[in-house]
Structures are given as structure tokens and as C-alpha cells.
Design a protein around this motif. Structure first.
Motif, PDB file in Angstrom:
ATOM      1  N   GLU A 186       0.597  -1.289   0.008  1.00 13.23           N
ATOM      2  CA  GLU A 186      -0.011   0.070  -0.143  1.00 13.23           C
ATOM      3  C   GLU A 186       0.929   1.340   0.065  1.00 13.23           C
ATOM      4  O   GLU A 186       0.308   2.481  -0.272  1.00 13.23           O
ATOM      5  N   GLU A 187       2.098   1.078   0.124  1.00  8.28           N
ATOM      6  CA  GLU A 187       2.831   2.242   0.112  1.00  8.28           C
ATOM      7  C   GLU A 187       3.978   2.362  -1.070  1.00  8.28           C
ATOM      8  O   GLU A 187       4.747   3.091  -1.332  1.00  8.28           O
ATOM      9  N   GLU A 196       5.091  14.509   4.254  1.00  7.19           N
ATOM     10  CA  GLU A 196       6.094  14.511   3.136  1.00  7.19           C
ATOM     11  C   GLU A 196       6.751  12.970   3.161  1.00  7.19           C
ATOM     12  O   GLU A 196       7.267  12.742   4.342  1.00  7.19           O
ATOM     13  N   ARG A 197       6.802  12.446   1.938  1.00  4.76           N
ATOM     14  CA  ARG A 197       7.490  11.304   1.865  1.00  4.76           C
ATOM     15  C   ARG A 197       8.927  11.322   1.786  1.00  4.76           C
ATOM     16  O   ARG A 197       9.533  12.333   1.016  1.00  4.76           O
ATOM     17  N   ASP A 198       9.815  10.438   2.371  1.00  2.00           N
ATOM     18  CA  ASP A 198      11.020  10.559   2.255  1.00  2.00           C
ATOM     19  C   ASP A 198      11.559   9.767   0.897  1.00  2.00           C
ATOM     20  O   ASP A 198      11.298   8.730   0.759  1.00  2.00           O
ATOM     21  N   ALA A 199      11.841  10.666  -0.153  1.00  2.00           N
ATOM     22  CA  ALA A 199      12.080  10.185  -1.372  1.00  2.00           C
ATOM     23  C   ALA A 199      13.545   9.972  -1.865  1.00  2.00           C
ATOM     24  O   ALA A 199      13.914   9.626  -2.877  1.00  2.00           O
ATOM     25  N   VAL A 209      11.553   0.119   3.934  1.00  2.00           N
ATOM     26  CA  VAL A 209      10.449  -0.280   4.505  1.00  2.00           C
ATOM     27  C   VAL A 209       9.806   0.844   5.343  1.00  2.00           C
ATOM     28  O   VAL A 209      10.318   1.526   5.758  1.00  2.00           O
ATOM     29  N   ASP A 210       8.403   0.823   4.975  1.00  2.00           N
ATOM     30  CA  ASP A 210       7.297   1.585   5.666  1.00  2.00           C
ATOM     31  C   ASP A 210       7.716   3.001   5.421  1.00  2.00           C
ATOM     32  O   ASP A 210       8.000   3.870   6.244  1.00  2.00           O
ATOM     33  N   ALA A 211       7.926   3.516   4.223  1.00  2.00           N
ATOM     34  CA  ALA A 211       8.379   4.602   3.692  1.00  2.00           C
ATOM     35  C   ALA A 211       7.290   5.517   3.860  1.00  2.00           C
ATOM     36  O   ALA A 211       7.594   7.004   3.705  1.00  2.00           O
ATOM     37  N   GLY A 212       6.082   5.024   3.619  1.00  2.00           N
ATOM     38  CA  GLY A 212       4.950   6.135   3.874  1.00  2.00           C
ATOM     39  C   GLY A 212       4.048   6.289   2.633  1.00  2.00           C
ATOM     40  O   GLY A 212       4.267   5.310   1.501  1.00  2.00           O
ATOM     41  N   ARG A 213       2.987   7.056   2.533  1.00  2.00           N
ATOM     42  CA  ARG A 213       2.071   7.166   1.603  1.00  2.00           C
ATOM     43  C   ARG A 213       2.786   7.284   0.143  1.00  2.00           C
ATOM     44  O   ARG A 213       3.215   8.134   0.158  1.00  2.00           O
ATOM     45  N   SER A 214       2.087   6.719  -0.793  1.00  2.00           N
ATOM     46  CA  SER A 214       2.576   6.842  -2.157  1.00  2.00           C
ATOM     47  C   SER A 214       2.277   8.037  -2.700  1.00  2.00           C
ATOM     48  O   SER A 214       1.037   8.636  -2.502  1.00  2.00           O
TER      49      SER A 214
END
Length: 562
Positions: A239-240, A409-412, A418-423
Motif C-alpha cells: 500500500e506504500e 512528506e514522503r522521504d524520497a 520499509v514503511d516509507a509512507g504514503r505513495s
């Protein structure tokens, strides 16, 4: 006549609509069983090893594919104890440069060592096909030598058929991203009687697989299965996922018959996951491989999380005709967006690039942001020329509801963390988080405060943006609490990601016709929740701007008044 009188009168006329709801089965859609090979264990030697063909994702190659397979399967007991899986690989024929196929700099760092040196850049990133309008509503799959939109895909399938004829049969097909999507399409063709794929494989392992979009160019929407596939299938996604909307993967999973699908979620983003020992994910995959070794699929696991989310849902839905309209007039309930005009501003497409998908050109981002704000700015007055229009009026408390999640804000900077956050493909406005009991209470209140209905009225419901989700609740309330089947539900740019807990069952809207309206640039994932909610007609339509949206709504309403 007030609502209490109406309910009493309707109670004397016969059974309530909710009492007439049907339990449907995917078995109603007749389909031949998957034409499996008559034997199993096609690997070399005398161990009856399972021979598996791996189809890689876009811009990859055999070296990368081997690493992916090692990460997923290295801890399986069937691999550790019995060396059960024999892997084969097929590289694509489209040779691309690193920057052409992997837009995200963090992803480029991961893939760079696996390329083949070519001057100052890397070459040797192979793909099976090309993508047009990737991750948007008209995403279309093209062949290597396409001459027009939609052409060349048949040649890709033919090349895969030739490879299977030369090197098959296999026990399983395994794939990632578009490779998994192609494996799914081969299974669809096999079930539909295509002799090229008869007895060529007996199960699927699909990682981040998506199907053809309904509005794909070149008529590719017609390539979705005509009945749920009856082939054992392990489906896995995150889901991420920062490369696609994960609802694409949910949508495809529903096209596998519930008795044949096993679903696994992971938190590692857009990749085949690195499965660790003593995890539920590894256990699920190990159990599936064991079932394929024995030739008997284990008992239905739809009650186990995460599969329980999709229990009772499947595609395609057998459609029934729309209910006949009553002799009375048509009343249109318009549910505007309770937040008014909202969403990111178009100029943020350039100023705040990390907020939006790396693969999406900023000018396209700006265009869709502008269109969404135009939709949410509409009010019931904009539809007044259509006749008997009743606009829902929200109280201040309704506007203050936390309709959408707060987006961090996603860490890009690091790919596949793992568990990077929302797409970034899932915009906050595309997901609604209000609970179903709260929505039901609100829908009933809005009906009582805003709408006068008589038993002879035909009632259509139109929702805009966040208001389209409320409109779904209103349509549901009309059936369950007012004993009225809506003449049509029109949802313009609704959230397509809903809370799972307590979500309405398949067929909850009975035979209510549903029209889902978006613009081609929308990044919303497939509306499978809306599509499975009705057994009546379901259609997906596009508009290009405010004027064409109003014209489309007028056409839909007038078709009911004719």
C-alpha cells in the motif's frame, strides 16, 4: 407526507428493498476451468522440482530479476529444505536507458549497477512493452514497434506464446509489475480458450500486478476478463507503492475467483518484497508453494487478513437492467463538496515536486490539479437548468469533519525503504477516512433536512469530489431507510480509497445505475468499490473541462427524463 408516513405507507405495499437484496456468486459467470498441464513438476532431474518462468518489470533484465527472486524466495522452507523451485527468465526486447525508464533518482541508484555500460550512461534496461499515459485513466500498453495507439500489444502476447511453446510447459508463471500483468493476461487468454496457452502453466505468482484500465486507448479495456479466473494465484503488493496506485492491484485481485486467490501485503513499496523468516507474509507464500507441490490448493483463506478486506468482492459483476422509472417526475439531489474548492494549487506542481509522482510531468500534474479544483468549486446552482434540483446544504460541523488523511512528506531520498509512507500517486483527496457509521448518520440527516420525496418521485443523486462519497451514502440511505431505488448515482471525481472496516458489501446498491466520471489525467485508481456496489449498469465516462462536465451531466439527466 413526512418520512414516518412514507415508511408506513411503503410498509403496506410489500417487502422492503433491502429484503430483496441478492447474494450473488462468481460462479454465475460461466467460465471454463484453467486448462492446466496434465502433470506437474517440470523441472530438471528426478526431484519433481517446480519449473517457474519469471517475467520482470519495465527497465529491468535477468541480472536484476535473479536478485529479486533471491530476495523473495530465499527463506521458504520448500526452497531451503528441498531446493524445490527451478527458475527460468525471459528478458524483454525493448532496450532502454536508465533515465528513460526510471525517473526517480533514488531508483536510478539501485538499478545503475545492473545495466550494461554504454558510453557515459547505462544501457541494457529491458522492457516487454511501452506504456502510454502511465498510471492515468487512459494507460495503454503498446508493443515495441507500435505504429498507432493501441497497436503492437498482440505482437507482445504472440512473442510470449512462442516462448512458452519452445520452453514450456511450466509449473508456474511469476512476474513483477508489467511482467506480472502479462502473466495474468496469459492466464485470461488460456481460460478463454486460446490454444496457444493451453496446458502451459498451472499457477501464478504475481507481485504488483495490475490489469487494463477501463478507459485505456485502443479499446484495451475490453481485454479485462469476462469471468473470474480459476487458476491458483498468489498476489502480493504494498500500500506504500510509490510507482502505482495500489488500488490497481486490488482491482486485478478481484478478477481471480475468491476460491483461487491468496493475498499478501507488505510494506516495502514497489518491488518484490524481501521476505524475512518468521513473518506472516513468508508463511502465506510458503503455504501456497506447498499447495502447488501437492496439487491441492489449501482451504479458502478469505477470512484471514489481509484477504478478509476483499471477502465477498469479485469482478466482473453480472449486470442487470436498470429498474423501470416511475410515472412521476425526476428529482436530482446534488451533493457538493463539503470542503468547497480545495486540493493542491496548480502552481504547486512545479514548486513542490516531491509531493507529486516522480514519473508524472509537472505540466500534467498542474492540469489535473486545476481540473479537480474546478469540480470541487461547483455548487447545486450550476445544475439548476436541469429541472427539479435539490442542493444539499452542509452545516459547519460537516465541513470540519476530517474527511481526508493528513499527508506527511514522503522521504524520497531512498528507494524501497520499509514503511516509507504514503505513495505520491495517492493524493489525499482520493482517499476518504470517515467511518461508515458516521457517514450513514450524516446521509440520513442530510436527507431529512434537505429533501422532500413522495412515493411517485424518481430520485437521482449527483456528488462532486468529497461530496461524491457522501452521495454514495445518500443513495445507500435511500434504499435502506426510504425504500427508494435511486434512478441513477453520478459520482464526479470521488475518493476511490475507502475505509475497509464496515464497508458496504458487494451489491449494496442493488440495481442502481452508477456513472463514475473523471478526467483522463486523474491519478485515482480503479473505482472497484463503486463498480462492485451495484448489480445494475456501471459506466466510466470522461470529461475534459468544466463545460464538458456540465454537458455530460445534462446528457445523463436528460436520458432519465426522456
Amino acid at each position: 407526507m413526512d418520512f414516518d408516513d412514507l415508511e408506513e405507507a411503503e410498509g403496506q405495499e410489500g417487502p422492503k428493498l433491502v429484503e430483496l437484496r441478492k447474494l450473488r456468486s462468481p460462479d454465475e459467470l460461466t467460465a471454463m476451468p484453467h486448462p492446466m498441464p496434465k502433470k506437474r513438476g517440470f523441472g530438471g532431474g528426478s526431484k519433481r522440482t517446480q519449473k517457474v518462468l519469471y517475467l520482470h518489470g519495465p527497465g529491468s533484465n535477468q541480472a536484476m530479476a535473479e536478485k529479486q527472486v533471491q530476495a523473495v524466495f530465499k527463506n521458504l522452507k520448500w526452497v531451503v529444505d528441498f531446493d524445490l523451485l527451478e527458475w527460468h527468465y525471459l528478458e524483454g526486447t525493448i532496450n532502454q536507458k536508465l533515465e528513460e525508464i526510471h525517473w526517480d533518482p533514488a531508483v536510478q541508484k539501485i538499478f545503475a549497477p545492473f545495466g550494461r555500460p554504454c558510453g557515459d550512461s547505462y544501457d541494457g534496461y529491458m522492457s516487454y512493452l511501452k506504456l502510454l499515459d502511465e498510471s492515468h485513466q487512459q494507460e495503454t500498453w503498446l508493443g515495441p514497434e507500435e505504429k498507432e495507439v493501441g497497436s503492437g500489444y498482440d505482437e507482445v502476447i504472440e512473442a510470449l506464446a512462442a516462448h512458452l511453446a519452445k520452453t514450456g510447459p511450466y509449473d508456474g508463471l511469476c512476474g513483477f509489475d508489467i511482467g506480472a500483468s502479462l502473466a495474468f493476461d496469459l492466464a485470461r487468454l488460456a481460460q478463454e480458450g486460446d490454444a496457444r496457452f493451453k496446458e502451459k502453466f498451472r499457477y501464478l505468482l504475481l507481485f504488483s500486478a495490475r490489469g487494463h484500465r477501463a478507459m485505456a486507448k485502443g479499446g484495451q479495456g475490453a481485454l479485462r476478463p469476462k469471468a473470474p479466473l480459476r487458476i491458483p494465484c498468489f498476489l502480493c503488493w504494498s500500500e506504500e507503492d510509490d510507482s502505482k496506485q495500489f488500488s490497481n492491484y486490488e482491482d486485478l485481485a478481484l478478477y481471480i475467483h475468491p476460491k483461487f486467490r491468496r493475498i499478501c501485503l507488505h510494506g516495502q513499496g514497489h518491488r518484490p518484497p524481501n521476505l524475512q523468516k518468521n513473518t506472516k507474509e513468508l508463511e502465506t507464500l510458503d503455504s501456497f508453494i506447498g499447495s502447488m507441490q501437492s496439487g491441492v490448493l489449501s482451504a479458502d483463506a478469505d477470512d484471514d487478513k489481509p484477504a478478509a478486506i476483499y471477502k465477498g468482492h469479485w469482478l466482473p459483476v453480472p449486470r442487470e437492467s436498470a429498474p423501470e422509472l416511475k410515472a412521476g417526475p425526476l428529482k436530482l439531489i446534488v451533493v457538493p463538496d463539503p470542503l468547497g474548492e480545495h486540493g493542491p494549487l496548480p502552481e504547486q506542481a512545479l514548486k513542490d515536486r516531491l509531493r507529486f509522482p516522480a514519473q508524472e510531468p509537472p505540466e500534467l500534474t498542474a492540469q489535473r490539479l486545476s481540473l479537480f479544483r474546478q469540480v470541487t468549486a461547483l455548487t447545486s446552482e450550476d445544475f439548476a437548468p436541469l429541472g427539479a434540483v435539490t442542493g444539499v446544504k452542509f452545516q459547519q460541523a460537516d465541513k470540519l469533519v476530517k474527511w481526508h488523511p493528513e499527508v506527511k512528506e514522503r522521504d524520497a531520498s531512498t528507494a524501497y525503504a520499509v514503511d516509507a509512507g504514503r505513495s505520491r500517486w495517492l493524493q489525499a483527496e482520493d482517499e476518504v477516512q470517515i467511518g461508515w457509521s458516521q457517514l450513514e448518520e450524516m446521509a440520513l440527516k442530510l436527507l431529512e433536512e434537505n429533501v422532500e420525496i413522495t412515493p411517485d418521485d424518481n430520485v437521482a443523486v449527483l456528488g462532486l469530489g468529497t461530496g461524491a462519497h457522501i452521495a454514495f451514502g445518500v443513495a445507500l440511505a435511500l434504499i435502506e431507510h426510504r425504500n427508494i431505488m435511486p434512478a441513477k448515482l453520478l459520482c464526479v471525481c470521488p475518493p476511490t480509497v475507502w475505509p475497509h472496516e464496515g464497508a458496504p458489501a458487494q451489491g449494496s446498491l442493488m440495481e442502481t445505475p452508477v456513472c463514475y466520471l473523471t478526467y483522463p489525467q486523474s491519478v485515482a485508481g480503479p473505482p472497484w468499490r463503486l463498480e462492485t456496489a451495484t448489480y445494475g449498469p456501471f459506466q466510466h465516462r470522461h470529461f475534459e473541462d468544466r463545460a464538458s462536465l456540465l454537458a455530460t451531466i445534462e446528457e445523463e439527466v436528460k436520458s432519465l427524463q426522456a
